[in-house]
Scaffold this active site. Structure first.
Site, PDB file in Angstrom:
ATOM      1  CD  GLU A 423      -8.942  36.152  65.520  1.00  0.00           C
ATOM      2  OE1 GLU A 423      -9.772  35.568  64.802  1.00  0.00           O
ATOM      3  OE2 GLU A 423      -8.154  35.550  66.257  1.00  0.00           O
ATOM      4  CG  ASP A 498      -7.379  30.182  65.506  1.00  0.00           C
ATOM      5  OD1 ASP A 498      -8.399  30.867  65.737  1.00  0.00           O
ATOM      6  OD2 ASP A 498      -6.231  30.651  65.457  1.00  0.00           O
ATOM      7  CG  ASP A 500      -6.675  32.649  70.236  1.00  0.00           C
ATOM      8  OD1 ASP A 500      -7.108  32.173  71.305  1.00  0.00           O
ATOM      9  OD2 ASP A 500      -5.497  32.995  70.042  1.00  0.00           O
TER      10      ASP A 500
END
Ligand code: 0RA
Length: 633
Positions: A423, A498, A500
């Site tokens: 990510e 987390d 996201d």
């Protein structure tokens, strides 16, 4: 037992027990968490058989604080009188040798075949202890076993007003790798059973935390479909439901369409989930395609010489639950999750043809709605074909030009190659430094990827992130998929721990599940597990992947004093070496393999979180408030 220990039936019992204990996997599939839950399901199957026989209305499943589990039912009770062949109480025989069940009765449907229905004696053999109580003929009978062997004869222990059976067992720690019953896993199966057996009440008690749930769905499959479609925009209400019998096969179906593009068909045989389909599903699909085409032509939605609707067209946006009851089911395939009985195809096809046509005759508004959706799907299919052709000409799906973002590995042997999907560019940079470039490739993704739930193939192919993914993986997508072109045998999702991160992971899993399913069913998708904490005391460093582990490690390092603790909020906070040594390097890392179940769960979670309806989303978030406090809605 002292005088009978050496008689023929005792020897048979002991041999049977030792066979089960030597090769538990042969009987319950595995000795991990899945096998552990299978033990409950085996016991439960017998109570469900009583429900199928029309003799049981209530079941209670309890996970006890001492690690044991019990299943209580108000069926007829396992017979206790002397067994004609073994000259022992039937109860004892059922608990030690034979397959239990109302299976003595012919002509009843039973949960059997495959890994299921191996019999409660298997559970007994794999339990440190098991206690059974039967209420029958005005008496309560009791017997206890240890590792499958009766410790005393069946005994009448008091009067009983009603009938039923209760089986409580403690799995054997020397055989099972884990003893931790998972509340969600059990609740999911109980809920499913309560939909499949309309009217039965199934209670679930978890004495470890005092929680309880009751599952009861008078609406059966109709409510099941509504539950699956929770959060979706449906095209008509209530779902279509039908029930028919062909020969000895009982066929129940409920279906509804939503305005999405995917199909969800859940199929069951004698209450067993047939995730890999089979003859019943083939029959259902054939009937759906045929009935809707006939209807569309009769009503002039499709003109004489025009091409008809394909199976894919009529299944776009379909949510269906098919439940058949078959007298002697044959389960096939690796995981025994596919129905093989060839006669069932014709039976289901005939039943659905007749009943669905009848329904559409009587509900023309629903029929029109449905056909309009399928005709639109046919048009989109044509557009997608054109888009695909265009993309192919550009060489995008052929792996010709790899995406610029991809830091590929040197090796060209897919079996040893790994693709880390990371990510963001920053974590991507760290991963690039930390990898072993011989066999580890890195693909950073930026921001959120497209909502695949609401996209057709042609739209998906226009999204840059998705194109990069498809190109890097190499197998193509949808109808064009060719697993032999897979460029990396391990596709590893490495996202932050987390909200996201879990969101992106859910999106990616949904994309794979929906559009590249073989990646998941063949076990190529993994989730990297990054540590949450780094602990250091003097020269000693340890990483913890959970709060509990942190506490344990802190104790090992000698208490809280003098310990430096760092909490990682994201992958970006680790340096390349830390990331490599905790999360990426084979031997040091712990990867989770994604199973169909995980992906399916991601998929339904995704429907809830991304769907258009606010209420289910709000409800989900409230239920899971602790986990998703930062969720941006
Ligand atoms: C054999 C015959 C009958 C019932 C059962 C077994 C039975 C087994 C289990 C296991 C868990 N719960 C159960 N309930 C019933 C039928 C006996 C009769 O005809 O009364």
């Amino acid at each position: 037992m002292s005088t009978t220990v050496y008689d023929a039936s005792s020897i048979q019992i002991l041999e049977g027990l030792s066979a089960v204990r030597k090769r538990p996997g042969m009987y319950i599939g595995s000795t991990d968490a899945r096998g552990l839950h299978q033990l409950i399901y085996e016991v439960l199957d017998n109570s469900i058989d009583e429900v199928l026989a029309g003799e049981c209305t209530e079941i209670r499943v309890t996970v006890h604080a001492d690690g044991s589990a019990s299943v209580w039912d108000n069926g007829r009770g396992i017979p206790v009188e002397e067994h004609p062949k073994y000259h022992r109480p039937s109860l004892e025989i059922v608990m030690t040798v034979l397959h239990a069940g109302s299976k003595f009765d012919k002509n009843t449907y039973k949960v059997s075949g495959g890994l299921h229905g191996v019999g409660v004696h298997v559970v007994n053999a794999l339990s440190e202890w098991l206690e059974v109580r039967v209420r029958r003929d005005g008496q309560e009978y009791f017997q206890r076993y240890e590792r499958g062997i009766p410790v005393a004869p069946v005994k009448a222990v008091g009067p009983a007003a009603a009938t039923g059976t209760e089986t409580r067992f403690k799995p054997d720690a020397t055989i099972m790798e884990t003893l931790n019953f998972d509340r969600e896993t059990i609740a999911r199966r109980l809920k499913e059973l309560s939909f499949l057996n309309a009217g039965v009440t199934i209670q679930f008690l978890d004495e470890r935390d005092g929680s309880s749930e009751t599952f009861h769905h008078a609406g059966g499959l109709t409510e099941f479909v509504e539950d699956v479609n929770r959060g979706a925009n449906v095209l008509f209400q209530p779902p279509i439901s039908l029930h028919a019998k062909r020969d000895s096969t009982d066929i129940e179906l409920a279906l509804q369409y939503n305005d999405g593009y995917n199909e969800t068909t859940l199929a069951f045989v004698n209450n067993i989930n047939t995730a890999d389909g089979g003859t019943h599903v083939v029959g259902f699909r054939a009937a759906l395609t045929r009935t809707l085409n006939d209807y569309a032509r009769q009503r002039g939605f499709i003109k004489g010489d025009k091409e008809g609707l394909t199976g894919e067209d009529v299944r776009e946006g379909l949510t269906a639950v098919l439940s058949v009851k078959v007298l002697e089911p044959q389960f096939e395939g690796q995981t025994k999750a596919r129905l093989g009985n060839s006669e069932v195809k014709g039976q289901v096809e005939s039943a659905v043809n007749d009943k669905l046509a009848e329904f559409l005759e009587e509900h023309p508004a629903v029929g029109q709605n449905l056909i309009a959706k399928a005709v639109q799907a046919a048009q989109a299919r044509e557009a997608a074909r054109k888009a695909r052709e265009l993309t192919r000409r550009k060489g995008l799906l052929e792996g010709g030009g790899l995406p610029g973002k991809l830091a590929d590995c040197h090796s060209r042997d897919p079996a040893e190659c790994e693709l880390f999907i990371v990510e963001g560019d920053s974590a991507g940079g760290t991963a690039k430094q930390g990898r072993d470039r011989e066999f580890q490739a890195i693909l950073p993704l930026r921001g959120k990827i497209l909502n695949v739930e609401k996209a057709r193939l042609d739209q998906m192919l226009q999204n840059e992130q998705i194109r990069a993914l498809i190109t890097a993986i190499g197998i193509g997508i949808g109808d064009e998929l060719d697993l032999s072109r897979l460029r990396y045998h391990k596709i590893i999702l490495m996202t932050d721990a987390d909200v996201d991160g879990s969101h992106i992971r859910t999106l990616l899993l949904t994309l794979f599940y929906r559009k590249m399913a073989p990646l998941i069913t063949e076990g190529h998708v993994f989730i990297a597990q990054a540590p949450l904490y780094r602990l250091q005391k003097g020269g000693r460093v340890a990483y913890a992947y959970s709060d509990a582990e942190r506490d344990r490690l802190a104790t090992e390092l000698g208490g809280q004093k003098g310990i430096m603790q760092q909490r990682y909020k994201g992958l970006g906070e680790m340096n390349a070496e830390q990331l490599a040594e905790t999360t990426m390097r084979p031997g040091a890392r712990a990867l989770l393999r994604v199973t169909v179940e995980d992906a399916g769960r991601a998929n339904s979670l995704f429907q809830i979180l991304m769907g258009e309806e606010v209420e289910p989303r709000r409800a989900y978030i409230q239920e899971h408030a602790v986990e998703v406090t930062n969720l941006d809605i």
